[in-house]
Design a protein around this motif. Structure first.
Motif, PDB file in Angstrom:
ATOM      1  N   LEU A 151     -30.461  -0.013 -67.756  1.00 16.57           N
ATOM      2  CA  LEU A 151     -29.682  -0.077 -66.533  1.00 16.57           C
ATOM      3  C   LEU A 151     -28.292   0.435 -66.887  1.00 16.57           C
ATOM      4  O   LEU A 151     -27.517  -0.248 -67.546  1.00 16.57           O
ATOM      5  N   SER A 152     -28.004   1.668 -66.481  1.00 14.85           N
ATOM      6  CA  SER A 152     -26.759   2.309 -66.917  1.00 14.85           C
ATOM      7  C   SER A 152     -25.564   1.817 -66.115  1.00 14.85           C
ATOM      8  O   SER A 152     -25.541   1.914 -64.890  1.00 14.85           O
ATOM      9  N   SER A 153     -24.579   1.309 -66.842  1.00 12.41           N
ATOM     10  CA  SER A 153     -23.293   0.922 -66.253  1.00 12.41           C
ATOM     11  C   SER A 153     -22.147   1.653 -66.947  1.00 12.41           C
ATOM     12  O   SER A 153     -21.016   1.168 -66.956  1.00 12.41           O
ATOM     13  N   HIS A 154     -22.464   2.801 -67.536  1.00 12.07           N
ATOM     14  CA  HIS A 154     -21.429   3.583 -68.219  1.00 12.07           C
ATOM     15  C   HIS A 154     -20.463   4.191 -67.199  1.00 12.07           C
ATOM     16  O   HIS A 154     -20.883   4.747 -66.182  1.00 12.07           O
ATOM     17  N   ARG A 155     -19.184   4.112 -67.522  1.00 10.52           N
ATOM     18  CA  ARG A 155     -18.137   4.632 -66.642  1.00 10.52           C
ATOM     19  C   ARG A 155     -17.214   5.587 -67.395  1.00 10.52           C
ATOM     20  O   ARG A 155     -17.067   5.471 -68.608  1.00 10.52           O
ATOM     21  N   LEU A 156     -16.622   6.517 -66.627  1.00 12.83           N
ATOM     22  CA  LEU A 156     -15.842   7.607 -67.204  1.00 12.83           C
ATOM     23  C   LEU A 156     -14.361   7.408 -66.910  1.00 12.83           C
ATOM     24  O   LEU A 156     -13.963   7.197 -65.750  1.00 12.83           O
ATOM     25  N   ILE A 157     -13.538   7.525 -67.939  1.00 15.49           N
ATOM     26  CA  ILE A 157     -12.110   7.241 -67.807  1.00 15.49           C
ATOM     27  C   ILE A 157     -11.336   8.310 -67.031  1.00 15.49           C
ATOM     28  O   ILE A 157     -10.563   7.973 -66.126  1.00 15.49           O
ATOM     29  N   PRO A 158     -11.472   9.611 -67.315  1.00 15.24           N
ATOM     30  CA  PRO A 158     -10.635  10.595 -66.595  1.00 15.24           C
ATOM     31  C   PRO A 158     -10.734  10.528 -65.071  1.00 15.24           C
ATOM     32  O   PRO A 158      -9.695  10.589 -64.388  1.00 15.24           O
ATOM     33  N   PRO A 159     -11.926  10.377 -64.466  1.00 11.91           N
ATOM     34  CA  PRO A 159     -11.965  10.276 -63.005  1.00 11.91           C
ATOM     35  C   PRO A 159     -11.240   9.038 -62.468  1.00 11.91           C
ATOM     36  O   PRO A 159     -10.654   9.084 -61.379  1.00 11.91           O
ATOM     37  N   ALA A 160     -11.285   7.939 -63.224  1.00 14.29           N
ATOM     38  CA  ALA A 160     -10.576   6.735 -62.788  1.00 14.29           C
ATOM     39  C   ALA A 160      -9.073   6.965 -62.791  1.00 14.29           C
ATOM     40  O   ALA A 160      -8.351   6.524 -61.881  1.00 14.29           O
ATOM     41  N   LEU A 161      -8.582   7.671 -63.793  1.00 12.44           N
ATOM     42  CA  LEU A 161      -7.154   7.981 -63.848  1.00 12.44           C
ATOM     43  C   LEU A 161      -6.762   8.933 -62.725  1.00 12.44           C
ATOM     44  O   LEU A 161      -5.692   8.802 -62.123  1.00 12.44           O
ATOM     45  N   ASP A 162      -7.629   9.899 -62.435  1.00 12.68           N
ATOM     46  CA  ASP A 162      -7.382  10.805 -61.321  1.00 12.68           C
ATOM     47  C   ASP A 162      -7.246  10.021 -60.025  1.00 12.68           C
ATOM     48  O   ASP A 162      -6.332  10.255 -59.222  1.00 12.68           O
ATOM     49  N   PHE A 163      -8.143   9.063 -59.816  1.00 11.67           N
ATOM     50  CA  PHE A 163      -8.082   8.225 -58.624  1.00 11.67           C
ATOM     51  C   PHE A 163      -6.771   7.448 -58.570  1.00 11.67           C
ATOM     52  O   PHE A 163      -6.100   7.392 -57.518  1.00 11.67           O
ATOM     53  N   LEU A 164      -6.387   6.863 -59.697  1.00 14.10           N
ATOM     54  CA  LEU A 164      -5.185   6.029 -59.722  1.00 14.10           C
ATOM     55  C   LEU A 164      -3.923   6.835 -59.418  1.00 14.10           C
ATOM     56  O   LEU A 164      -3.100   6.440 -58.586  1.00 14.10           O
ATOM     57  N   VAL A 165      -3.756   7.953 -60.096  1.00 12.81           N
ATOM     58  CA  VAL A 165      -2.498   8.702 -59.925  1.00 12.81           C
ATOM     59  C   VAL A 165      -2.471   9.447 -58.597  1.00 12.81           C
ATOM     60  O   VAL A 165      -1.391   9.759 -58.071  1.00 12.81           O
ATOM     61  N   HIS A 166      -3.637   9.721 -58.033  1.00 15.69           N
ATOM     62  CA  HIS A 166      -3.689  10.455 -56.765  1.00 15.69           C
ATOM     63  C   HIS A 166      -3.494   9.546 -55.565  1.00 15.69           C
ATOM     64  O   HIS A 166      -2.855   9.917 -54.575  1.00 15.69           O
ATOM     65  N   ASP A 167      -4.035   8.340 -55.647  1.00 15.59           N
ATOM     66  CA  ASP A 167      -4.079   7.479 -54.462  1.00 15.59           C
ATOM     67  C   ASP A 167      -3.411   6.121 -54.612  1.00 15.59           C
ATOM     68  O   ASP A 167      -3.145   5.470 -53.608  1.00 15.59           O
TER      69      ASP A 167
END
Length: 349
Positions: A151-167
């Protein structure tokens, strides 16, 4: 080392300016709190913790999926930190106490070996960022037994940072996680400087690494020359670990889903490609649970994960919410910001 620390702090004070720097690593927060780094810095320099705890960002409904599997009689294997993370109604610890077969393993390899030894279906909850995703990929490429699935719960850091700094958050600098960068390198973070003008530094895990990274970010800001600098050259290469990336590309597809404390973050999740459906727990067991997010009343884990609050801002902190009785996910894991603050911040007089 003491003199070198003083030299770096002196350099920081020479170019100090109002700045808000976020890191996204539980190990970095531990180093910062354990060594009192915030107290060494001038008041103008603010260091905030972002979504750097891989256990903390797993949303309630993914815990619910594992609980449902365990209650169906499947043997569910997890990292120890996942045991008490709250789902919508119960944690895996609750399910285990009710008789479900929930087992703690040190890694996916242990789960695969267990599947070979027992006459039952075994599911491994593959939590973690890009750091642990290669081990999941490698095991799936090595023909695991039929009764094993992920059951994959792997998450990616760069998209999360993009979300944070953009919104979400106004940031002046980013300390990037050394462990993640050993796998994916520095290139996936370049857009944050190029598109948003944010100074960045990849940092190792001792106090000098953190302090020198702060200095590099301040220097970039002063010179108006935002880019990503690799302070952790002893472990991180610009291109990262090509072999690990190849394995991840073979096994995973990138998709969109929510993180705990966040809405959906585009292209931020590793799910298994169709050719691995035989080992994909979500396909194999045809689970259809409603998406849900359990936010206990008074808990501010979401704002803490987004760098908008500190644990000390939470009314539950140190009282109702503590490591023995965690209410929010940020208090469960030793990489969680609340857990670290509980252990190392000063108590109110």
């Amino acid at each position: 080392m003491k003199n070198l620390t003083k030299d770096i702090i002196k350099k920081i004070n020479e170019i100090k300016q109002p700045i808000k720097i976020m890191h996204v690593c539980g190990s970095h927060e531990h180093t910062i709190m354990y060594n009192g780094i915030r107290s060494m810095l001038p008041s103008e320099v603010q260091i905030v913790a972002g979504p750097g705890c891989p256990v903390c960002v797993v949303p309630s409904h993914e815990i619910d999926e594992c609980v449902a599997l365990a209650e169906q009689g499947v043997t569910v294997t997890i990292f120890g930190d996942m045991l008490r993370v709250p789902g919508t109604e119960k944690s895996l610890a609750d399910a285990k106490a009710e008789g479900a077969d929930v087992r703690i393993v040190y890694g996916i390899g242990n789960a695969v070996e267990l599947a070979k030894e027992i006459d039952n279906d075994v599911v491994f909850m593959a939590a973690g960022f890009e750091t642990t995703a290669p081990t999941t990929a490698n095991e799936l490429l090595n023909n695991p037994p039929e009764n094993f699935s992920v059951l994959s719960s792997h998450r990616l850091i760069p998209p999360a940072l993009d979300f944070l700094v953009h919104d979400e958050v106004e940031l002046d600098g980013l300390i990037e996680p050394g462990h993640v960068c050993t796998i994916i390198g520095t290139k996936p973070f370049e857009f944050l400087s190029e598109d948003y003008g944010i100074p960045q530094a990849v940092a190792g895990f001792n106090p000098l690494d953190i302090l020198y990274s702060i200095y590099l970010i301040l220097k970039q800001k002063k010179e108006d020359n935002p880019r990503i600098q690799n302070e952790y050259k002893r472990a991180v290469r610009e291109e990262g670990n090509i072999k690990a990336q190849k394995a991840m590309d073979e096994v995973f597809r990138v998709t969109t889903a929510e993180w705990r404390g966040f809405p959906e973050i585009p292209n931020s999740i590793y799910d298994l490609k169709k050719e691995f459906d035989d080992h994909n727990a979500r396909v194999k067991y045809d689970m259809e649970l409603p998406d849900s997010e359990n936010v206990p009343q008074g808990c501010i884990c979401g704002p803490i994960l987004r760098g908008m609050a500190r644990p000390e801002d939470c009314k539950l902190f140190r009282g109702e919410c503590n490591p023995l009785h965690p209410i929010g996910a940020c208090m469960v894991s030793k990489e969680g910001t609340c857990n670290i603050a509980y252990r190392y911040s000063k108590m109110d007089d």
